[in-house]
Design a protein around this motif. Structure first.
Motif, short mmCIF file in Angstrom:
data_model
loop_
_atom_site.label_atom_id
_atom_site.label_comp_id
_atom_site.label_asym_id
_atom_site.label_seq_id
_atom_site.Cartn_x
_atom_site.Cartn_y
_atom_site.Cartn_z
N ALA A 607 -5.93 -7.14 -9.67
CA ALA A 607 -6.62 -7.52 -8.27
C ALA A 607 -6.27 -6.16 -7.77
O ALA A 607 -5.90 -5.05 -6.79
CB ALA A 607 -5.99 -8.49 -7.03
N GLY A 608 -4.50 -5.68 -7.86
CA GLY A 608 -3.62 -4.56 -8.05
C GLY A 608 -4.25 -3.28 -8.23
O GLY A 608 -4.34 -2.41 -7.41
N ARG A 609 -4.11 -3.54 -9.62
CA ARG A 609 -5.36 -2.42 -10.07
C ARG A 609 -6.19 -1.41 -9.57
O ARG A 609 -6.80 -0.54 -9.16
CB ARG A 609 -5.65 -2.08 -11.27
N ARG A 630 3.74 -4.62 -2.13
CA ARG A 630 3.72 -5.71 -2.12
C ARG A 630 3.97 -6.60 -3.65
O ARG A 630 4.33 -7.66 -3.88
CB ARG A 630 2.35 -5.94 -1.43
N LEU A 631 3.07 -5.73 -3.88
CA LEU A 631 2.91 -6.30 -5.85
C LEU A 631 4.39 -6.22 -6.63
O LEU A 631 4.33 -7.53 -7.70
CB LEU A 631 1.85 -5.37 -6.29
N GLU A 635 5.56 -10.00 -4.45
CA GLU A 635 4.35 -10.99 -6.06
C GLU A 635 5.52 -10.48 -7.44
O GLU A 635 5.59 -11.99 -7.24
CB GLU A 635 3.29 -10.51 -6.21
N PHE A 636 5.67 -10.18 -7.99
CA PHE A 636 6.12 -10.04 -8.92
C PHE A 636 7.88 -10.40 -9.35
O PHE A 636 8.53 -11.15 -10.04
CB PHE A 636 6.44 -8.14 -9.77
N CYS A 637 8.77 -9.69 -8.20
CA CYS A 637 9.73 -10.10 -8.52
C CYS A 637 9.86 -11.11 -7.50
O CYS A 637 10.97 -12.59 -8.35
CB CYS A 637 10.96 -8.80 -7.54
#
Length: 802
Positions: A607-609, A630-631, A635-637
């Motif tokens: 979705a980020g892409r 944000r990503l 979200e990732f970390c």
């Protein structure tokens, strides 16, 4: 990987490696579709500014994105000779020795200028490298290179043969200090306190008088008419009569013209074509005489009679004394007005009628008007298309000559009989009479005349080179709004005239960065920020991120906080990458998700892409970096890495392979904005280079799980805010406990109080969004943020109520 991230070491290593390995290079014979950005050429003797850093950051993000998508990407570097800027800079240097440029003679100045550039010019390219700008440095061009010089000569001769270049007397911006005409860009307008003088002009028939208002009484001596608006009933009966100009007692007509502003002064305008641009246009239309009482040195000239040789202030004082003595001075009042000054030396600019070389613009501009109106050249933000069109549709003859010695010398030669020979190279004889006694015109061309050719002269035009065939027309131009008509419009009509194609299809107009106090950044005024103050402590990646976050259609204040946010993001990425790489062993990146958080992060990355590509497509760089923050951070970390960490520690092969695949995808998305830290991390588990790695392909395999953690995240916010703990089960409970760690917190939340708070927030947000004035007038991002909060409050209320 090292435990601590060292941006200086990482950035210098990759800046050098990328260039040495030719990864910046574009080849004209490549099969791939090209993507071309022509960076606006900086002053050869200049240095990097924060504005340059912003511009380069957004350009390089686009370039790197397209390079990863397989485009044959040309990021064209070059320098502009910056005629008057360089002339003035050398003048300041010579002034230390008590000399001027003209003391050296033309040949001596030319040698001095090239020696001076050898010492001081060219440093800006090294500064570009420090920022990580991936220009094809092999292709560096200079507008004074022999090939470029020849292109400029071809351009002049072409326009002359079309009948569009001519020599004539018209009004120009004149610098009395540097003794040259200036372009509009080289004139700065400053507010100054002055005096508005009301002067009585008696009617020649003795039947009354007309009072005019002026801030320059010295120019009364050059008046040739008094003008009134045709609809102004106060003066309707006076049109066609004559008045007597004070001091010189010259009889001049009263004329009607729609350019007169009835609200200014008395509504009656003294017309002085020789010293005012508007008066000049009125004078030409009414076929009035063109008198001049101010000379090129700014002093009163011989036409001023007994005032000759005086400074204008002293001459004006004598005129006022004359008026007062004869009862023709009606009154005076303080008046704040704008005056034009030379951008280089701050001398007051004089509008003077001078013999100059001009380019007629109507036919030349018409195809550019059509290109903008038809959308073949698009502006972002779109409103700037109107700025470009306003100039093109109301274009005036272009003064292309300058009275300095640095630049492209006008290719015109004169014989003793006054015949003119125009040629691309020095002729051996006069084209009309055959005389071998030829003298070349002393003037050089306006810098913008040569800069108009930049998108194609840098590619070898007028020769049909492989580079020209491959990379013209280009794709995107980025610049600030102050040179839309001086440079952007001129590149468009030059490209259409000479090659039949627009030089780019998108013109992105970026914002100006103000200093933290909201003032215009200026080295001269001491209100600027040296890029070294940013790059030295924070590094290029953090600086690029912060500058892009500040990019908008407005003019933001520079914020070290945004740069610091970029630094924290780089460190967070470094640390989470160490976690993954230290616990992934020799696994191969492969998305084999077994748990909810793995399917969720793969969905969020996809979705980020898609969202990031949309940001780049519409040149919304501020939204792009907010998305990446944000990503990465949230979200990732904070969610994925914390949730999957126990399985990585346990050596779960699927978790390891999936973590590497997710990290790989995240690095690709981040690379256009933060190239150095992402390339360094990539190199820890790849043998190839991220700069040329393939951009992620669309993959909706896990799209159904894109919102799988919404409930868990809502409940985490409630717990962290109020201490209220909602019972969860299954994978949701495992993820919640791994990320939030509720057992470490002593909390005794009040459910009823939290429900009341959420209901209050929902009511407030609903009321605000129901207010049409707020929705229509507030910035779009503010309204959207309010909608997002309302949606979140409703979700939290539902989760807590259940």
């Amino acid at each position: 990987m090292e435990p601590l991230y060292d941006p200086k070491a990482v950035e210098s290593r990759w800046q050098r490696t990328w260039e040495e390995e030719g990864l910046y290079n574009a080849e004209p014979g490549a099969d791939a579709e090209s993507f071309v950005i022509m960076h606006p050429p900086p002053n050869i003797s200049g240095s990097l500014t924060i504005g340059h850093c912003l511009q380069l950051s957004l350009e390089d993000a686009l370039v790197r994105w397209h390079r990863m998508r397989g485009f044959n990407t040309l990021f064209q570097p070059g320098y502009d000779h910056a005629g008057i800027s360089t002339w003035a800079a050398i003048g300041r240097e010579l002034a230390k020795e008590g000399k001027t440029q003209r003391d050296l003679g033309r040949e001596g100045f030319d040698k001095y200028a090239w020696d001076w550039l050898e010492r001081y010019g060219g440093t800006i390219m090294q500064q570009f490298r420090l920022l990580g700008a991936s220009l094809d440095y092999r292709r560096e061009r200079f507008t004074m290179d022999p090939a470029y010089y020849a292109a400029v000569m071809r351009w002049f001769v072409h326009l002359y043969e079309r009948g569009w270049i001519y020599r004539g007397n018209r009004i120009v911006n004149w610098c009395p200090r540097d003794l040259t005409a200036l372009s509009d860009l080289e004139v700065e307008h400053e507010d100054a306190d002055g005096t508005l003088v009301y002067v009585r002009y008696p009617l020649a028939d003795g039947g009354g008088e007309v009072t005019i208002a002026t801030v320059r009484p010295a120019t009364i001596l050059a008046d040739v008419a008094v003008a009134v608006h045709p609809d102004d009933d106060r003066y309707r009966d006076l049109v066609g009569k004559e008045v007597v100009v004070p001091y010189v007692e010259r009889r001049v007509p009263v004329i009607a013209d729609e350019r007169v502003e009835p609200e200014f002064g008395t509504g009656a305008l003294k017309v002085t074509p020789g010293h005012d641009p508007t008066d000049f246009e009125i004078g030409r239309d009414h076929e009035l005489p063109e008198l001049a009482v101010i000379g090129p040195d700014g002093r009163m000239n011989d036409e001023a009679g007994d005032l000759a040789g005086l400074m204008q202030e002293e001459a004006g004082a004598r005129v006022l004394a004359w008026l007062e003595e004869r009862g023709q001075l009606d009154r005076t009042e303080p008046y704040r007005h704008s005056i034009g000054t030379c951008q280089r030396c701050h001398t007051r600019v004089e509008p003077l009628i001078m013999l100059q070389w001009w380019c007629a613009m109507e036919e030349l501009a018409a195809p550019a008007v059509a290109a903008v109106k038809e959308g073949r050249v698009r502006f972002t933000p779109e409103r700037f298309s109107r700025v470009c069109l306003d100039w093109l549709e109301n274009v005036r003859p272009w003064c292309i000559s300058r009275q300095i010695w640095w630049g492209h010398r006008i290719p015109v030669w004169y014989c003793p009989d006054g015949h003119i020979t125009v040629a691309e190279t020095a002729p051996s004889e006069c084209a009309e009479c055959g005389s071998s006694e030829l003298r070349q015109d002393e003037d050089v061309l306006d810098t913008w005349f040569s800069s108009a050719l930049y998108p194609f002269a840098t590619l070898g035009w007028p020769e049909r080179t492989p580079e020209l065939e491959a990379f013209y027309p280009g794709d995107v131009l980025t610049t600030a709004r102050d040179i839309i008509f001086l440079w952007v419009a001129r590149m468009i009509f030059a490209g259409l005239e000479l090659l039949g194609k627009e030089p780019f299809h998108d013109a992105v107009i970026h914002s100006y960065l103000q200093n933290p106090e909201g003032k215009r950044m200026s080295r001269t005024l001491g209100t600027g920020i040296d890029p070294e103050e940013v790059l030295e402590p924070y590094g290029a990646d953090a600086s690029r991120y912060g500058l892009l976050k500040m990019a908008s259609s407005q003019d933001p204040r520079f914020s070290f906080g945004s740069i610091e946010e970029g630094r924290k993001l780089a460190i967070k990425l470094w640390n989470v990458s160490r976690l993954v790489l230290q616990n992934a062993g020799g696994a191969t990146p492969d998305a084999r998700p077994q748990a909810l958080e793995e399917r969720w992060i793969l969905a969020r990355l996809e979705a980020g892409r898609a969202e990031l590509e949309g940001c780049f497509d519409r040149y919304d760089f501020a939204a792009a970096v907010k998305l990446l923050y944000r990503l990465t951070f949230d979200e990732f970390c904070d969610w994925y890495a914390e949730a999957v960490k126990p399985r990585l520690y346990d050596g779960d092969g699927d978790a390891q392979a999936t973590a590497l695949a997710a990290l790989e995808r995240l690095l690709k998305l981040l690379h256009p904005v933060m190239p150095h830290v992402t390339e360094e991390i990539w190199s820890q588990f790849h043998d190839d280079r991220l700069i040329v790695a393939a951009w992620p392909e669309p993959d909706d395999s896990f799209a159904a799980d894109a919102e799988a953690l919404d409930r868990v995240q809502d409940l985490a916010r409630i717990f962290r805010r109020s201490g209220v703990l909602v019972e969860l089960g299954g994978e949701e409970r495992r993820i919640f406990e791994a990320v939030v760690k509720p057992g470490r917190v002593k909390a005794n939340g009040n459910v009823d109080a939290e429900l009341d708070r959420l209901r209050g927030e929902i009511a407030r947000a609903e009321k605000m969004l129901a207010n049409e004035r707020f929705v229509e007038n507030a910035p779009d991002d503010v309204v959207e943020a309010e909608r997002d909060k309302l949606e979140r409050y409703r979700r939290e209320l539902d989760a807590l109520s259940s």
